[in-house]
Design a protein around this motif. Structure first.
Motif, short mmCIF file in Angstrom:
data_model
loop_
_atom_site.label_atom_id
_atom_site.label_comp_id
_atom_site.label_asym_id
_atom_site.label_seq_id
_atom_site.Cartn_x
_atom_site.Cartn_y
_atom_site.Cartn_z
N VAL A 77 -4.41 17.57 -3.64
CA VAL A 77 -3.03 17.53 -4.08
C VAL A 77 -2.36 18.85 -3.69
N LEU A 116 8.98 7.19 -4.04
CA LEU A 116 9.86 6.12 -3.64
C LEU A 116 10.71 5.53 -4.78
N ASN A 117 10.17 5.49 -5.99
CA ASN A 117 10.84 4.66 -7.00
C ASN A 117 12.28 5.06 -7.34
N PRO A 155 4.24 12.05 -10.40
CA PRO A 155 4.00 12.61 -9.06
C PRO A 155 2.51 12.63 -8.70
N MET A 156 2.04 11.51 -8.17
CA MET A 156 0.61 11.28 -8.00
C MET A 156 -0.06 12.18 -6.97
N ALA A 157 0.72 12.71 -6.03
CA ALA A 157 0.11 13.53 -4.97
C ALA A 157 0.26 15.02 -5.25
N ASP A 158 0.81 15.35 -6.41
CA ASP A 158 1.06 16.75 -6.71
C ASP A 158 0.08 17.32 -7.72
N PRO A 216 3.99 5.87 3.36
CA PRO A 216 3.66 6.01 4.78
C PRO A 216 4.41 4.97 5.59
N VAL A 267 8.30 0.68 -7.46
CA VAL A 267 7.04 1.06 -6.83
C VAL A 267 6.33 2.12 -7.67
N LEU A 301 3.95 12.37 6.64
CA LEU A 301 2.76 13.19 6.51
C LEU A 301 1.67 12.69 7.46
N ALA A 345 4.04 1.29 5.06
CA ALA A 345 4.29 0.74 3.73
C ALA A 345 5.73 0.26 3.60
N ARG A 349 -5.34 11.58 -8.02
CA ARG A 349 -5.37 12.97 -7.57
C ARG A 349 -6.80 13.42 -7.29
N THR A 398 0.85 -1.19 0.00
CA THR A 398 0.00 0.00 0.00
C THR A 398 0.88 1.24 0.00
N PHE A 399 1.34 1.66 -1.17
CA PHE A 399 2.23 2.81 -1.30
C PHE A 399 1.45 4.01 -1.82
N VAL A 400 0.73 4.67 -0.93
CA VAL A 400 -0.05 5.83 -1.33
C VAL A 400 0.18 6.96 -0.34
N ALA A 401 -0.22 8.16 -0.74
CA ALA A 401 -0.12 9.31 0.15
C ALA A 401 -0.99 9.08 1.38
N VAL A 420 6.46 10.76 -0.32
CA VAL A 420 5.02 10.99 -0.28
C VAL A 420 4.23 9.69 -0.38
N ASP A 421 4.71 8.76 -1.20
CA ASP A 421 3.97 7.51 -1.40
C ASP A 421 4.46 6.39 -0.49
N VAL A 472 -8.10 11.79 -3.98
CA VAL A 472 -7.58 12.40 -2.76
C VAL A 472 -8.33 13.71 -2.45
#
Lengths: 398, 276
Positions: free
Chosen positions: B182, B103-104, B57-60, B132, A283, B153, B135, A180, A19-22, B129-130, A183
């Motif tokens: 984001v 992470l990658n 960048p999935m959280a941006d 936690p 990942v 975070l 993980a 995105r 589970t690699f998510v924000a 960011v990815d 979230v």
């Protein structure tokens, strides 16, 4: 070795998955995990799912013995699992129905999805229309251009198709954009992922919903032939139709499993979408799996004639099946897939999706190596109506 | 004690809130980054957050996505980012640097090699960011072994139970994501942020920074009144992007903006409502 108990409680298939998510998504994902864990044990939920699969999707999908093609090849008998005959034209609806019912059960009012070829987008838009849920589908600009009929179908069904112009403008970027969006509107939104990738529980949940394919096929083939097939063949982008077919056969050691990736212009050309054949573990999109990446860990652009296979990652269970050698992963080129597309169309009167044509192409190579007493079961995961423009454009060029 | 802990201790003694600018390494040009970091410090940065560019960048939000794309178009790699930090450290041995990213690229380099290289370059904290804490505990362990603070975070959706779990393994400070969304999105609700900070502080004595959604002097001032640090990313990167064609202007434009924020958070009594 029997793999059927995977993943573990953390979503791991060996070293893959997870589970690699924000952080913002961790609690919503925990809620989803909890809701799904309850639903999968609830007879009422399972009965509703079964009823929908039967009366709405049209299951069980038949198995068709492609006798003429088998005779021409002079080897193993080819059997096609006809997921192309499902409502909306592909296997994607199996999981969209399940996730849609779960969304409703969780009280969500809005559904989002990513799509490449548009089959998952159409399936999701269909489910959303039926359940009365708002629906937004994220789709890369490149894919919107090459899969117009599916864009129109989604819009007709009342979904908003949101064009994604970031990155390579294909499936991976649609997935980024859906994450995105999720979230941002996490309270009311359910994300229906189209494949067996993403953070836990998606790889497990989507597999469970797609496993109906192999469950049916195993029984059907035993009824038809009295024996298990010698080999299964399915195309692998994210890998949901392949896992769906393979899952019920994992413990049958005598059944060889072949996953077919998109070799695009050839594995040596660099222009392909074959992470299991030519990538390495990393990942992305919530899980650890094989990826197409450069030496610095940046995800690289993929190429395939088929939008549904044009993805740099793959479901973590496939990564595990590769490392344990329970399944074999091969790759076929755009040209081979296109040849198989024409061959099945002209020999059996079945127009396969370009994705499924990759599985057909490998079956055409494999069949002559086996005897006529042996059987290959191919997952015909979708129909090719959506690919008319792509195929016509290539025919013009040629 | 590391630089991050020392920095917060010194600020606390002066009753000041830390100002943490975020910039993407290599944006708009690799040669700009090191001078830019020095300028940011000169105009009031207490800690630097340096973004490691990533393809996905999935959280941006769009602003930082584009910054990543500009950097990647010039081939900025994690190795180069570490070299930039090392170059910054030649003349600045006190301002903490936190790497932020996905992470990658670290996976590709290998955690041990990364942690050793980052330590040697002078990196003080790492925020993936990815990733936690539940993980990827092996990365956390590796960072701690190399005296690098793993920064995590906490989000509006994070439960009390998870806050306890995160603060147990966090070092340096924790980073509260002030809104569901984001980077660079939405509007801040000061009351709900304050309530969450109270909840976080019940679990930890670590300083708490606030980021995502701090767009100007007024929002920075509002957050500084309740947080130990304010992080400003997209608003700063937007100004950098605006002069991407004149890279020599980047440090002065960024410095001017940072000075505004510095003045606002250091003078909490000055009303900014009229000027915004």
């Amino acid at each position: 070795m029997i793999h059927v108990d995977l993943p573990d409680e953390f979503g791991h298939f060996g070293r893959y998955g997870g589970t690699f998510v924000a952080e913002t998504l961790m609690e919503p994902i925990a809620q989803l995990r909890e809701a799904y864990t309850q639903a999968r044990q609830d007879p009422a939920f399972l009965a509703a799912l079964d009823a929908d699969l039967q009366h709405y999707v049209g299951r069980p999908s038949p198995i068709y013995h492609a006798e003429r093609l088998s005779r021409e090849l002079g080897g193993a008998q080819l059997y096609l699992k006809r997921e192309d005959l499902n409502h909306t034209g592909a296997h994607k609806i199996n999981s969209a129905i399940g996730q849609g019912l779960l969304a409703k059960r969780m009280g969500k009012t809005r559904i989002i999805a990513e799509t490449g070829a548009g089959q998952h987008g159409v399936a999701t838009a269909t489910v959303a229309a039926r359940l009365g849920l708002e629906c937004v589908v994220f789709m890369g600009e490149v894919d919107i251009a090459r899969q117009q009929p599916n864009v129109q179908r989604m819009q007709l069904l009342g979904a908003e198709v949101r064009a994604v112009s970031s990155g390579s403008k294909t499936l991976k970027d649609a997935l980024n954009e859906a994450l995105r969006d999720w979230v941002t509107q996490v309270d009311n939104t359910f994300y229906i992922i189209g494949t067996v990738a993403g953070p836990h529980p998606y790889p497990m949940m989507v597999r469970d919903f797609q496993a109906v394919i192999g469950r049916e096929a195993r029984q059907q083939l035993l009824m038809m032939t009295g024996q298990l097939p010698d080999a299964l063949v399915a195309c692998v982008g994210g890998g949901s139709n392949a896992i769906g077919l393979f899952h019920s056969f994992l413990a049958d050691d005598g059944v060889a499993l072949y996953g077919v990736e998109a070799a695009g212009n050839g594995l040596d050309s660099g222009l392909h979408a074959a992470p299991l054949s030519a990538g390495k573990p990393g990942v992305l999109h919530g899980n650890r799996t094989y990826l197409m990446e450069d030496p610095d860990g940046q995800i690289i652009a993929t190429h395939s004639i088929s939008a549904g296979l044009d993805y740099p990652g793959v479901g973590p269970e496939h990564a595990w099946l590769k490392d344990t050698r329970r399944a074999t992963y091969v790759a076929v080129t755009d040209d081979a897939a296109l040849a198989a597309f024409y061959r099945l169309t002209r020999t059996e009167g079945i127009i396969p999706a370009l994705e499924s044509s990759h599985a057909m192409a490998y079956a055409l190579q494999l069949a002559p190596q086996l005897t006529p007493e042996q059987a290959i079961l191919i997952n015909l995961s979708g129909r090719g109506d959506k690919d008319m423009a792509t195929v016509a454009a290539l025919a013009e060029v040629a | 004690m590391g630089r991050i802990t020392d920095c917060f201790a010194a600020l606390r003694a002066e009753h000041k809130t830390a100002l943490i600018p975020f910039v993407t390494a290599g944006d708009p040009q690799p040669a700009v980054t090191v001078p830019l970091l020095h300028t940011l410090v000169e105009w009031g940065a207490d800690i630097i957050e340096l973004g490691v560019p990533f393809s996905d960048p999935m959280a941006d939000g769009p602003v930082i996505q584009l910054a990543s794309e500009r950097a990647l178009a010039q081939g900025v790699s994690l190795t180069q980012v570490l070299a930039m930090v090392a170059a910054f450290r030649r003349t600045n041995t006190t301002t903490p640097v936190v790497l932020m990213g996905y992470l990658n690229p670290l996976e590709a380099m290998g955690y041990t090699e990364f942690a050793a290289g980052a330590r040697q370059a002078g990196v003080d904290g790492v925020l993936m960011v990815d990733s936690p804490p539940d993980a990827c505990s092996d990365l956390t362990d590796c960072l701690v072994q190399h005296d690098i603070d793993p920064i995590f975070l906490i989000a509006p959706t994070t439960t009390s139970q998870r806050i306890a779990q995160i603060t147990r393994v966090a070092h340096g400070f924790v980073y509260y994501v002030a809104l569901k969304g984001v980077t660079g999105a939405g509007h801040l609700d000061t009351a709900s942020v304050a309530a969450k900070l109270t909840q976080i502080r019940a679990h930890t004595a670590l300083p708490v920074g606030v980021g995502f959604g701090i767009r100007d002097a007024a929002t920075a001032q509002a957050m500084a009144a309740i947080a130990d640090a304010v992080v400003v990313g997209s608003a700063l990167v937007t100004r950098i992007a605006a002069c991407a064609d004149q890279p020599d202007q980047v440090p002065v434009v960024a410095g001017t903006f940072l000075a505004e924020l510095r003045a606002a958070i250091d003078n909490p009594s000055r009303s900014l409502q009229d000027t915004c």
